[in-house]
Design an enzyme around this catalytic site. Structure first.
Site, PDB file in Angstrom:
ATOM      1  N   GLY A   9       0.815  -1.212   0.000  1.00  0.00           N
ATOM      2  CA  GLY A   9       0.000   0.000   0.000  1.00  0.00           C
ATOM      3  C   GLY A   9       0.845   1.256   0.000  1.00  0.00           C
ATOM      4  O   GLY A   9       1.957   1.290  -0.536  1.00  0.00           O
ATOM      5  N   GLY A  12       4.098   0.337   2.049  1.00  0.00           N
ATOM      6  CA  GLY A  12       4.753  -0.880   1.598  1.00  0.00           C
ATOM      7  C   GLY A  12       5.305  -0.774   0.190  1.00  0.00           C
ATOM      8  O   GLY A  12       6.419  -1.246  -0.101  1.00  0.00           O
ATOM      9  N   ASP A  30       0.521  -8.585  -2.676  1.00  0.00           N
ATOM     10  CA  ASP A  30      -0.582  -7.762  -2.204  1.00  0.00           C
ATOM     11  C   ASP A  30      -1.869  -8.361  -2.747  1.00  0.00           C
ATOM     12  O   ASP A  30      -1.861  -9.007  -3.810  1.00  0.00           O
ATOM     13  CB  ASP A  30      -0.422  -6.315  -2.700  1.00  0.00           C
ATOM     14  CG  ASP A  30      -1.356  -5.345  -2.000  1.00  0.00           C
ATOM     15  OD1 ASP A  30      -0.931  -4.706  -1.015  1.00  0.00           O
ATOM     16  OD2 ASP A  30      -2.525  -5.223  -2.430  1.00  0.00           O
ATOM     17  N   ASN A  86       1.583  -1.421  12.342  1.00  0.00           N
ATOM     18  CA  ASN A  86       1.392  -0.708  13.612  1.00  0.00           C
ATOM     19  C   ASN A  86       0.732  -1.615  14.647  1.00  0.00           C
ATOM     20  O   ASN A  86      -0.224  -1.230  15.324  1.00  0.00           O
ATOM     21  CB  ASN A  86       0.548   0.548  13.404  1.00  0.00           C
ATOM     22  CG  ASN A  86       1.370   1.704  12.860  1.00  0.00           C
ATOM     23  OD1 ASN A  86       2.562   1.816  13.142  1.00  0.00           O
ATOM     24  ND2 ASN A  86       0.747   2.556  12.072  1.00  0.00           N
ATOM     25  N   SER A 112       8.286   4.743  10.807  1.00  0.00           N
ATOM     26  CA  SER A 112       7.761   6.096  10.683  1.00  0.00           C
ATOM     27  C   SER A 112       8.365   6.738   9.442  1.00  0.00           C
ATOM     28  O   SER A 112       9.545   6.558   9.159  1.00  0.00           O
ATOM     29  CB  SER A 112       8.101   6.931  11.928  1.00  0.00           C
ATOM     30  OG  SER A 112       7.576   8.239  11.811  1.00  0.00           O
ATOM     31  N   LYS A 164       7.491   2.836  18.931  1.00  0.00           N
ATOM     32  CA  LYS A 164       6.735   3.555  17.899  1.00  0.00           C
ATOM     33  C   LYS A 164       5.415   4.069  18.454  1.00  0.00           C
ATOM     34  O   LYS A 164       4.950   5.166  18.100  1.00  0.00           O
ATOM     35  CB  LYS A 164       6.482   2.621  16.711  1.00  0.00           C
ATOM     36  CG  LYS A 164       5.599   3.214  15.596  1.00  0.00           C
ATOM     37  CD  LYS A 164       6.202   4.464  14.997  1.00  0.00           C
ATOM     38  CE  LYS A 164       5.592   4.822  13.642  1.00  0.00           C
ATOM     39  NZ  LYS A 164       4.134   4.859  13.580  1.00  0.00           N
ATOM     40  N   HIS A 167       6.232   7.148  20.335  1.00  0.00           N
ATOM     41  CA  HIS A 167       6.507   8.177  19.321  1.00  0.00           C
ATOM     42  C   HIS A 167       5.202   8.784  18.816  1.00  0.00           C
ATOM     43  O   HIS A 167       5.066  10.010  18.722  1.00  0.00           O
ATOM     44  CB  HIS A 167       7.290   7.527  18.168  1.00  0.00           C
ATOM     45  CG  HIS A 167       7.327   8.328  16.900  1.00  0.00           C
ATOM     46  ND1 HIS A 167       6.272   8.357  16.000  1.00  0.00           N
ATOM     47  CD2 HIS A 167       8.289   9.120  16.366  1.00  0.00           C
ATOM     48  CE1 HIS A 167       6.585   9.137  14.983  1.00  0.00           C
ATOM     49  NE2 HIS A 167       7.804   9.608  15.181  1.00  0.00           N
TER      50      HIS A 167
END
Length: 291
Positions: A9, A12, A30, A86, A112, A164, A167
């Site tokens: 996406g 990626g 994908d 995530n 990130s 993360k 963050h």
């Protein structure tokens, strides 16, 4: 090295290109056949020489779980799975245990960089055993920004996604502060050019940052953010940060307030949330809602 990459996406696809530019072979899969190099996860695994490294870059939760479950049946002992989505850090511990029972290594990696990562590089925070991290290191080196910083082996499995998450919690609070300041400047009669005030802060001030630069970009496109509805979604990490703070008795008043402000945006057309929405679109390509 060879890498299998699942999920091509917004991030990626650009990651595949950046890794290839560094001279590595990337075979991508994908669900959208227009993006994929192979037609199935099985074909991806069969196309890689062992021991394999497969990087998963799909939405957290059910999509990641089902992908890792399928890879667990396809991969062999000595192979490694990297979760670069995530995911919640507690899921990492579960995935490492499940794959470890089959002799498959696991590394979690918080990424990130958003839509800017292809050219600027991606900040990486990864967790896992040192031997597994070393196997993936050429890919980390290809993805990270140039220079000495931008990547860290944060600790054990789960540490990358936990770092993360924190963050992103900090990001919530920083965006909220810019948004509140912008709304106050817009409100008063004495300040006649709020956009140029923001622009002036880009040099020589202690609050200059990439987020400030992106705020100026957004104001250049729509000076008073009139085209946006004051609505901003939350993607999970802010909630998890607050939950972790509660679990560890760590006070996070600014981050918690910024999360609650996003909830408030769903009740009315908040001027502050226009700036939050604009910033999320600038750095991550996240969707915005028009009036």
């Amino acid at each position: 090295m060879e890498l299998g990459l699942v999920g091509l996406g917004k991030m990626g696809g650009n990651m595949r290109e950046r890794i290839r530019r560094a001279g590595h072979t990337v075979i991508g899969y994908d669900r959208n056949p227009d993006l994929a190099d192979v037609s199935s996860l099985k074909e991806l695994v069969d196309s890689l020489q062992g021991p394999r490294v497969v990087w998963v870059m799909v939405p957290a939760g059910a999509a990641t779980q089902s992908t890792i479950d399928e890879l667990g049946e396809l991969l062999s002992p000595g192979d490694i799975v990297v979760d670069g989505g995530n995911s919640r850090w507690t899921d990492d511990e579960k995935h490492a245990e499940e794959l470890g029972a089959k002799g498959i290594g696991f590394v979690d990696c918080g990424v990130s960089g958003g839509v800017w990562g292809l050219e600027n590089g991606y900040a990486l925070m990864y967790g896992g055993d040192a031997a597994n991290v070393a196997r993936v290191q050429p890919v980390f080196d290809a993805l990270k920004p140039e220079g000495d910083f931008g990547a860290v082996h944060a600790g054990k499995v789960g540490a990358g996604h936990f770092a993360k998450m924190v963050h992103n919690g900090i990001e919530y609070a920083m965006m909220q502060a810019y948004a509140e300041g912008w709304e106050l400047l817009e409100k008063v009669d004495s300040v006649t050019d709020v956009r140029e005030v923001f622009r002036s802060w880009q040099e020589g001030t202690v609050i200059r940052s990439w987020l400030l630069d992106l705020a100026v970009n957004a104001l250049d496109e729509d000076e008073h953010l009139d085209k946006l509805r004051g609505y901003a979604a939350d993607s999970g990490e802010g909630r998890w940060t607050v939950e972790a703070a509660i679990d560890n008795a760590v006070p996070l008043p600014a981050i918690t307030a910024s999360l609650f402000a996003r909830f408030a945006s769903r009740q009315e057309d908040s001027p502050q949330m226009k700036m939050i929405a604009a910033l999320r679109n600038q750095f991550g390509g996240h969707a915005v809602e028009s009036k």
